[in-house]
Design a protein around this motif. Structure first.
Motif: not given
Length: 628
Positions: A1-6, A109-116, A118-119
C-alpha cells in the motif's frame, strides 16, 4: 500500500520514457509495440544529450534542456518524414492485440514483482554499489549538472571525470515528484523493468518474426521465466546503469535490422540511421558494456547484409564494401580490447557440463533450472533453421559463447579477452542469453500453439489437454527461480530494518535528526561501508566519503584510519578538511572488507575529541568539540 502515493511519480517516469521520443516514433514507418520501443530509445537518447548540452548552454539540469533537445529532434524527424511521405515503404513490426495484451500483462506483472521485491518505496538498496548510485543522484541535484563528463563525486578537485550517468540523470528528474532520492530510484526501477523490458523483447521478436505475432506475445510472457535478468541485476551490485543499458539491447538490434532493410528511400533510411545513433547514445551513456554487447550481437546481421550487398555489386564496389567490413571488424576488436576492464575478481565457477546445461535450459548463473524455456528455445532454433535465418542463430551462438567463457572457460587470459568488458562477471554476461533466448522461446510458443490448435480442430482433444497440462507444469517450475530472486530482494538486497546488512531503519531515522542539527556548511565523516555515507543522499549534507572507492586526499585517508585517536595530528587534519561531525553506525557493513582503510571511524565513543549530539538506537552522530 505504500506504493500507492507514488503512482504520480511512476506516471512521470512513463512520461519521461515515452513523450520526448514520440515525434520520432510517429515519423518512422513502424507499427505496434515497436513504435513504442522507438519512443523509449529516443527519449533516453534525448535525456542523455540534454545532460551533456545543458552545462554548455549554461542551463541547470531540469526538464527544460530535455524539452529543448526533444523539440529539435522532433523537428528533424518530422522534416525527414515529410520529405519521404509518398514512399510506399512497408511498416516494420507487428500490430496485434495478442502482443499488446502480453506487453500490458508483463508490465503489470513485472511492476508488481519488483515492487514486491523492494518492499516499499523508501527501502534503499543494501548492496555495495547502491551507496554510489544513490549518492551520485544527490550529487547531480546539488550541482544541477547531470553530464556524464562531470561525475567527480568520488574524485573531488578534478574538473572532469567520465561516468555513464544516464540512469542518474533520469532518476534526478523524478526526485521532485517522488520526494526523495531513494523513492525516485525505486520508482524508476519499476518503470525500467515494467515498461522497457517487455517492450524491448516484444519489439525484437516482432521485427525478426513479423509473420508470427504469437511469437512476440510468447517471448514477452516467457520473460517471467528468466529472472536472472532483470532481477539478478537488482540482487548483484546493484547494477542500475547496466540494467538500463541492457534492457535496450533488443531494441538496438531491432532498430539496426529495420534500418538496413532493402528498398528504403534515402530520407527514410537516414531517419532510421539517426534512430540507430540515438540507440547507441542511450546505451553508451547508460553503460558502455551494454553498447558493446549490443554491437557484438548485431555483427552477424551486419556481416550477412554486407555480404549480400557485395555479391550484388560490381567488382570495384564489392572490394570497397568488403574492405569497409574488415575495417569495421578490426575497429570493433580494437575498441573491445581498449574497453577491457578485467579485474580477475570473479573467476569461473562452473564445470563445462554445468554451464552447457544452464544454456540448454536457459537457466544461467547457478539458478534453479526451469523446464519450459529451454525446450521452447530449442523448437525456436529448429524453426529458425527451417527459415534459414542463419544470422539469428549466429547471434545467439555468440551470446552462448560469451556465457560459456565467463562461467567455465579455464584459460583466464582468453576468457578476459572475451568477457573483460563485463568485468569477467557471469551475472552481467548471463543476461545476454535472454536477448535471443526469449525471442527464440517465443517462436517456440508460436509453433507449439499452432500445433495444438490444429490438433484441437482435428478432434484430438485428449492429447492437446495432456500436452497443455504438461506445459503448464513446466512453466510453473520457473516460479522457483522467480520466487528465489524476489526473496533475495526482500531478505537481503532491499531489507530495511534491524536485519539490514547496511543501513538500518534506526540509522535512517538518525539522518532525520541530523538534518536538524547540521548546518549548511557542516562536513560529516563516517565509514561509508556502514551506510553512514547515505547521509548525503538522504539530507544533502556533505560527507567526506560519499563512496567506498575514490580519491579523497591524504587527510581523508589519514582520518579514516585514525579519527578515533583524537590526537593533535587528527585535529590538524580535521581542521584542514573542515570536518564538523562524525557518524558511528557500528560494525555491520554493506560489504565484508578486510581492508583497514576505515578502521579509525569505529568505536567513536572512545574518541576524546567527539561529543554525541544525536542518537537513535545504536547509531550516533558526534560533533567535533575537542580540537582547539
Amino acid at each position: 500500500m505504500t506504493w500507492i502515493s507514488h503512482v504520480p511519480a511512476l506516471i512521470a517516469v512513463f512520461g519521461l520514457l515515452i513523450v520526448p521520443g514520440l515525434p520520432v516514433a510517429f515519423s518512422v514507418r513502424a507499427r505496434g509495440v515497436f513504435r513504442l520501443g522507438i519512443a523509449v530509445v529516443v527519449s533516453l537518447a534525448v535525456i542523455a544529450a540534454a545532460s551533456l548540452i545543458a552545462p554548455v548552454l549554461g542551463l541547470g539540469w531540469s526538464l527544460v534542456p530535455v524539452a529543448l533537445v526533444a523539440v529539435v529532434v522532433g523537428i528533424v524527424a518530422l522534416t525527414l518524414r515529410a520529405i519521404g511521405r509518398d514512399a510506399g515503404e512497408e511498416p516494420v513490426g507487428t500490430s496485434s492485440k495478442w502482443v499488446w495484451g502480453a506487453v500490458v500483462a508483463a508490465l503489470c506483472g513485472w511492476t508488481g514483482i519488483v515492487a514486491l521485491g523492494i518492499g516499499a518505496a523508501d527501502h534503499p538498496n543494501q548492496l555495495y554499489d547502491g551507496l554510489f548510485h544513490l549518492n551520485l543522484i544527490e550529487f547531480i541535484l546539488q550541482n544541477s549538472d547531470a553530464s556524464s563528463l562531470h561525475m567527480t563525486m568520488s574524485t573531488p578537485g578534478q574538473a572532469t571525470a567520465f561516468y555513464p550517468a544516464l540512469w542518474h540523470a533520469l532518476v534526478s528528474l523524478i526526485v521532485p515528484v517522488s520526494g526523495s532520492v531513494v523513492s525516485a530510484t525505486n520508482i524508476v526501477t519499476l518503470g525500467v523493468v515494467g515498461l522497457i523490458w517487455p517492450v524491448a523483447v516484444a519489439s525484437l521478436t516482432s521485427v525478426v518474426f513479423p509473420a508470427r505475432p504469437i511469437a512476440a506475445a510468447g517471448a514477452t510472457l516467457a520473460s517471467f521465466g528468466f529472472s536472472v535478468f532483470p532481477l539478478g541485476f537488482l540482487n548483484w551490485g546493484v547494477l542500475y546503469p547496466n540494467l538500463l543499458g541492457t534492457v535496450l539491447v533488443p531494441l538496438f538490434v531491432a532498430i539496426v535490422v529495420a534500418a538496413l532493410r532493402p528498398a528504403l528511400t534515402w530520407s527514410s533510411r537516414l531517419l532510421w540511421c539517426l534512430v540507430g545513433i540515438a540507440a547507441v547514445g542511450a546505451m553508451g551513456f547508460a553503460h558502455p558494456s551494454a553498447l558493446l554487447g549490443g554491437i557484438a550481437l548485431v555483427v552477424p546481421f551486419l556481416v550477412v547484409r554486407t555480404w549480400t550487398a557485395a555479391c550484388r555489386a560490381g567488382l570495384v564496389a564489392r572490394v570497397v564494401i568488403l574492405v569497409l567490413l574488415c575495417l569495421g571488424l578490426v575497429a570493433l576488436a580494437i575498441v573491445w580490447i581498449k574497453a577491457n576492464v578485467t579485474t580477475n575478481h570473479w573467476l569461473p565457477s562452473e564445470t563445462m557440463a554445468q554451464a552447457v546445461g544452464e544454456v540448454l535450459l536457459l537457466s544461467p548463473v547457478e539458478r534453479t533450472a526451469g523446464l519450459l524455456l529451454g525446450p521452447l528455445a530449442a523448437i525456436g532454433i529448429w524453426q529458425v533453421v527451417r527459415m534459414k535465418l542463419w544470422w539469428v542463430l549466429a547471434s545467439y551462438v555468440l551470446s552462448v559463447g560469451f556465457y560459456l567463457a565467463s562461467a567455465w572457460f579455464p584459460i583466464l587470459s582468453l576468457r578476459s579477452l572475451l568477457v573483460g568488458v563485463w568485468y569477467d562477471d557471469t551475472t552481467r554476461v548471463g543476461a545476454l542469453l535472454a536477448m535471443w533466448g526469449l525471442p527464440l522461446a517465443g517462436l517456440g510458443v508460436a509453433v507449439v500453439t499452432s500445433w495444438l490448435r490444429a490438433r484441437w480442430e482435428n478432434g484430438a482433444r485428449l492429447p492437446v489437454i495432456a500436452l497443455a497440462t504438461l506445459i503448464a507444469f513446466a512453466a510453473a517450475s520457473h516460479l522457483i527461480m522467480l520466487t528465489s530472486d524476489v526473496l533475495q530482494m526482500r531478505r537481503v538486497s532491499f531489507q530495511f530494518g534491524d536485519a539490514s546488512r547496511g543501513l538500518s531503519a534506526d540509522e535512517a531515522a538518525l539522518f532525520g535528526k541530523a538534518d536538524a542539527v547540521l548546518d549548511e556548511d557542516s562536513v560529516v565523516i563516517g565509514d561509508p561501508l556502514t551506510g553512514a555515507a547515505l547521509l548525503y543522499a538522504y539530507t544533502g549534507h556533505d560527507v567526506v566519503f560519499p563512496h567506498v572507492a575514490g580519491r579523497y586526499g591524504e587527510d581523508a585517508t589519514f582520518l579514516a584510519r585514525n579519527l578515533v585517536d583524537g590526537d593533535a595530528a587528527v585535529c590538524a587534519a580535521v581542521d584542514r578538511m573542515g570536518v564538523t561531525h562524525a557518524l558511528d553506525f557500528g560494525d555491520r557493513t554493506f560489504f565484508e572488507s578486510q581492508s583497514p582503510r576505515f578502521t579509525g571511524l569505529h568505536d567513536l565513543n572512545e574518541s576524546p575529541i567527539l561529543t554525541p549530539v544525536a542518537t537513535v538506537g545504536e547509531a550516533t552522530l558526534y560533533e567535533v568539540s575537542g580540537c582547539e
